[in-house]
Design a protein around this motif. Sequence first.
Motif, PDB file in Angstrom:
ATOM      1  N   VAL A 323      -7.455   9.826  -4.153  1.00 11.78           N
ATOM      2  CA  VAL A 323      -6.381   9.131  -3.446  1.00 11.78           C
ATOM      3  C   VAL A 323      -6.983   7.889  -2.795  1.00 11.78           C
ATOM      4  N   VAL A 324      -6.402   6.738  -3.101  1.00 12.43           N
ATOM      5  CA  VAL A 324      -6.941   5.456  -2.674  1.00 12.43           C
ATOM      6  C   VAL A 324      -5.836   4.624  -2.034  1.00 12.43           C
ATOM      7  N   GLY A 325      -6.122   3.998  -0.899  1.00 10.35           N
ATOM      8  CA  GLY A 325      -5.105   3.129  -0.307  1.00 10.35           C
ATOM      9  C   GLY A 325      -5.633   2.297   0.828  1.00 10.35           C
ATOM     10  N   GLU A 326      -4.996   1.142   1.052  1.00 12.32           N
ATOM     11  CA  GLU A 326      -5.355   0.301   2.189  1.00 12.32           C
ATOM     12  C   GLU A 326      -4.467   0.683   3.375  1.00 12.32           C
ATOM     13  N   VAL A 327      -4.624   1.943   3.763  1.00 14.46           N
ATOM     14  CA  VAL A 327      -3.907   2.549   4.879  1.00 14.46           C
ATOM     15  C   VAL A 327      -4.917   3.363   5.680  1.00 14.46           C
ATOM     16  N   PRO A 328      -4.600   3.726   6.925  1.00 10.94           N
ATOM     17  CA  PRO A 328      -5.520   4.551   7.715  1.00 10.94           C
ATOM     18  C   PRO A 328      -5.856   5.871   7.023  1.00 10.94           C
ATOM     19  N   ALA A 329      -7.002   6.433   7.397  1.00 14.07           N
ATOM     20  CA  ALA A 329      -7.468   7.674   6.774  1.00 14.07           C
ATOM     21  C   ALA A 329      -6.464   8.803   6.935  1.00 14.07           C
ATOM     22  N   ALA A 330      -5.721   8.827   8.049  1.00 16.20           N
ATOM     23  CA  ALA A 330      -4.741   9.890   8.276  1.00 16.20           C
ATOM     24  C   ALA A 330      -3.662   9.877   7.202  1.00 16.20           C
ATOM     25  N   ALA A 331      -3.271   8.698   6.746  1.00 13.92           N
ATOM     26  CA  ALA A 331      -2.250   8.599   5.698  1.00 13.92           C
ATOM     27  C   ALA A 331      -2.786   9.119   4.369  1.00 13.92           C
ATOM     28  N   ILE A 332      -4.042   8.806   4.069  1.00 11.64           N
ATOM     29  CA  ILE A 332      -4.649   9.280   2.826  1.00 11.64           C
ATOM     30  C   ILE A 332      -4.747  10.803   2.830  1.00 11.64           C
ATOM     31  N   ARG A 333      -5.159  11.365   3.977  1.00 13.34           N
ATOM     32  CA  ARG A 333      -5.252  12.828   4.066  1.00 13.34           C
ATOM     33  C   ARG A 333      -3.876  13.471   3.925  1.00 13.34           C
ATOM     34  N   GLN A 334      -2.859  12.852   4.528  1.00 10.91           N
ATOM     35  CA  GLN A 334      -1.501  13.398   4.436  1.00 10.91           C
ATOM     36  C   GLN A 334      -1.027  13.437   2.997  1.00 10.91           C
ATOM     37  N   VAL A 335      -1.283  12.363   2.257  1.00  9.77           N
ATOM     38  CA  VAL A 335      -0.895  12.315   0.846  1.00  9.77           C
ATOM     39  C   VAL A 335      -1.659  13.370   0.056  1.00  9.77           C
ATOM     40  N   ALA A 336      -2.971  13.434   0.262  1.00 12.86           N
ATOM     41  CA  ALA A 336      -3.794  14.391  -0.486  1.00 12.86           C
ATOM     42  C   ALA A 336      -3.349  15.831  -0.232  1.00 12.86           C
ATOM     43  N   ASP A 337      -3.027  16.145   1.025  1.00 16.51           N
ATOM     44  CA  ASP A 337      -2.629  17.515   1.367  1.00 16.51           C
ATOM     45  C   ASP A 337      -1.257  17.874   0.798  1.00 16.51           C
ATOM     46  N   SER A 338      -0.460  16.858   0.461  1.00 16.68           N
ATOM     47  CA  SER A 338       0.891  17.129  -0.041  1.00 16.68           C
ATOM     48  C   SER A 338       0.931  17.349  -1.550  1.00 16.68           C
ATOM     49  N   ILE A 339      -0.145  17.007  -2.256  1.00 12.05           N
ATOM     50  CA  ILE A 339      -0.119  17.033  -3.720  1.00 12.05           C
ATOM     51  C   ILE A 339      -0.001  18.453  -4.247  1.00 12.05           C
ATOM     52  N   GLU A 340       0.937  18.618  -5.164  1.00 15.19           N
ATOM     53  CA  GLU A 340       1.195  19.942  -5.717  1.00 15.19           C
ATOM     54  C   GLU A 340       1.602  19.802  -7.178  1.00 15.19           C
ATOM     55  N   LEU A 341       0.983  20.597  -8.040  1.00 19.79           N
ATOM     56  CA  LEU A 341       1.359  20.631  -9.450  1.00 19.79           C
ATOM     57  C   LEU A 341       2.386  21.741  -9.623  1.00 19.79           C
ATOM     58  N   ILE A 342       3.630  21.364  -9.913  1.00 15.83           N
ATOM     59  CA  ILE A 342       4.690  22.349  -9.941  1.00 15.83           C
ATOM     60  C   ILE A 342       4.905  22.967 -11.310  1.00 15.83           C
ATOM     61  N   SER A 343       4.367  22.336 -12.374  1.00 14.51           N
ATOM     62  CA  SER A 343       4.453  22.929 -13.705  1.00 14.51           C
ATOM     63  C   SER A 343       3.450  22.239 -14.600  1.00 14.51           C
ATOM     64  N   LYS A 344       3.166  22.812 -15.749  1.00 17.99           N
ATOM     65  CA  LYS A 344       2.247  22.227 -16.716  1.00 17.99           C
ATOM     66  C   LYS A 344       2.948  22.007 -18.032  1.00 17.99           C
TER      67      LYS A 344
END
Length: 344
Positions: A323-344
């Motif tokens: 996860v890469v972005g020109e945003v504060p680290a808290a935003a990157i962690r929030q995005v990373a923690d939200s990632i979910e693979l719901i099907s394959k």
Amino acid sequence: MRQTGRLYGVLCFLPMLFSPSAHAADGISASPASEASTPSPLPAQLQKMQSAAQRLNYSGSFVYQQGSLIRSSRVTHVVAGKTEHEKLELLDGKPSEFIRNNDDVVGYLPDVRIMRMEKRVSRDVFPAILDARPDELAVHYRFKAGAPERVAGRVCDAVVLEPLDKLRYGYRFCGDKATGLLLRAQTLGAKGEVIEQIAFTQIEIGGIDRSRVNPTYRDTRGWQVEKTAMSPVDLSAWRITPPSGFRKIQQVRRLIPGDVPDGPAPAQNRPAGREVSQIVFSDGLAAISVFIEPGSQGGEEGTIQQGALNILGRRQGDYWLTVVGEVPAAAIRQVADSIELISK
């Protein structure tokens, strides 16, 4: 955290995303409350900066500072009819230049005799950095006016955008008073410190001859031609929740080129590229990308910060996510923690 080679590989591949920032300091004043009903001229000022970058002819040298990293470049931009011609020359390190005609880009790497042909992916490259209407930005940023300044020998007016949450940086844009062209942009952290900036040190506006955007390297016989492969892909199986105001603008599958060795080398001796999927979110100023690739190769989870850019890499099931972005680290962690693979 230990900084992994995989994370650095993504960092080196990313295009330069210049996200200038704002500073609520001396010389900046908010519009009086009594004028709340009067439309602010500041959004129009921002719009003028973006328009100027696309319609004017100009050529100038600029410096990009990202943390302790400083790079200098030269950009020349000429509009002929309905075609934008642009030449970007990197002035530090190994020589290289990029020639753009509308959305077609050719990169010249003379040290290794390589031409890379690709389509423009991002339109938010200095001095054309905005990708949203000002009224959309006003939902998540507070507009303020800054005092006139002087950049590259020209007077410019500042527009400041202060974030309304802690998941964004602020932005300060200084546009040429005469033409509106963006001359300097800064990104500041939560304490008002400059963490990233880009600014012209010399600039010519108008009177730019068309020949100045021609490639420097005319004789490319014997050079290897590489075409960057990128194609749309359905990544709806990945559920990702970005910060409020960020919307999905792109989902593609692309090939990240392998590291280019020093000096010319036969094509068969060059490292193979890696195929990754990429989902991009943007609020019109900042962007967040999620890179997804099979996690068969080894890698340690970790984080990197370079200037305003934050990067987080982690394994999730059978995949490696960056996860890469020109945003504060808290935003990157929030995005990373939200990632979910719901099907394959």
